[in-house]
Design a protein around this motif. Structure first.
Motif, PDB file in Angstrom:
ATOM      1  N   ARG A  49       0.646  -1.389  -0.037  1.00 12.81           N
ATOM      2  CA  ARG A  49       0.070  -0.003   0.129  1.00 12.81           C
ATOM      3  C   ARG A  49       0.959   1.280   0.145  1.00 12.81           C
ATOM      4  O   ARG A  49       0.301   2.289   0.375  1.00 12.81           O
ATOM      5  CB  ARG A  49      -0.980  -0.018   1.192  1.00 12.81           C
ATOM      6  N   THR A  66      -1.964  -2.032  -4.599  1.00 12.53           N
ATOM      7  CA  THR A  66      -3.257  -2.870  -4.310  1.00 12.53           C
ATOM      8  C   THR A  66      -4.023  -2.254  -5.538  1.00 12.53           C
ATOM      9  O   THR A  66      -5.115  -2.899  -5.574  1.00 12.53           O
ATOM     10  CB  THR A  66      -3.545  -2.874  -3.236  1.00 12.53           C
ATOM     11  N   THR A  67      -4.035  -0.904  -5.859  1.00 10.50           N
ATOM     12  CA  THR A  67      -4.968  -0.216  -6.865  1.00 10.50           C
ATOM     13  C   THR A  67      -4.404  -0.196  -8.120  1.00 10.50           C
ATOM     14  O   THR A  67      -5.156   0.586  -8.877  1.00 10.50           O
ATOM     15  CB  THR A  67      -5.223   1.051  -6.214  1.00 10.50           C
ATOM     16  N   GLN A 137      -4.441  -7.054  -5.738  1.00  9.37           N
ATOM     17  CA  GLN A 137      -5.398  -5.933  -6.425  1.00  9.37           C
ATOM     18  C   GLN A 137      -6.509  -6.200  -5.580  1.00  9.37           C
ATOM     19  O   GLN A 137      -7.216  -7.320  -5.190  1.00  9.37           O
ATOM     20  CB  GLN A 137      -5.745  -6.300  -8.080  1.00  9.37           C
ATOM     21  N   GLU A 138      -7.188  -4.929  -5.418  1.00  8.29           N
ATOM     22  CA  GLU A 138      -8.327  -4.914  -4.562  1.00  8.29           C
ATOM     23  C   GLU A 138      -9.772  -4.777  -5.791  1.00  8.29           C
ATOM     24  O   GLU A 138      -9.568  -4.442  -6.770  1.00  8.29           O
ATOM     25  CB  GLU A 138      -8.624  -3.516  -3.894  1.00  8.29           C
TER      26      GLU A 138
END
Length: 138
Positions: A49, A66-67, A137-138
């Protein structure tokens, strides 16, 4: 026509056959997690993050990894991520970087990775890292 097809397919087939002979197992998420823990956690944090212990020390805040898919319309940007990690130019043309370039020291151990529909010879460590990044990945 058939000769043209064979000329295009044969080199890829030969490359894949050679890679298969010299590299018995494809890297996976766990290989990538190990590489990430060893090389990336200090800036990106254990969860990716951007909150690692050195995040406040570097001049530019580390990305929230993660995005990556979310910021790319829901699709993991494998080509862009690989280019950035490997050390090549990436989509915004920005070449100044804080993150080390990993590509030059990894060029001898390649595996085929599908990038944008094309099998691309990729350093083994980075192939595993891409799998790890996809998995967070979110």
């Amino acid at each position: 026509m058939q000769k043209t097809i064979l000329r295009g397919v044969l080199p890829v087939g030969v490359l894949l056959a050679l890679l298969a002979c010299t590299n018995p197992a494809m890297p996976d998420r766990s290989d990538g997690a190990a590489f990430f823990a060893e090389n990336c956690v200090s800036c990106h944090g254990t969860g990716g993050r951007g909150d690692g212990p050195l995040a406040n020390v570097v001049s530019e805040a580390p990305s929230d990894l993660t995005t990556l898919s979310q910021r790319n319309g829901g699709t993991f940007p494998a080509a862009q991520a690989l280019s950035f990690i490997y050390g090549g130019p990436y989509s915004d043309g920005h070449l100044a970087r804080i993150m080390p370039q990993f590509g030059p020291v990894m060029a001898d151990d390649l595996v085929p990775v599908e990038i944008d529909g094309i099998l691309t010879p990729t350093p083994r460590e980075l192939a595993g890292l891409l799998e790890f990044l996809k998995s967070i990945q979110e």
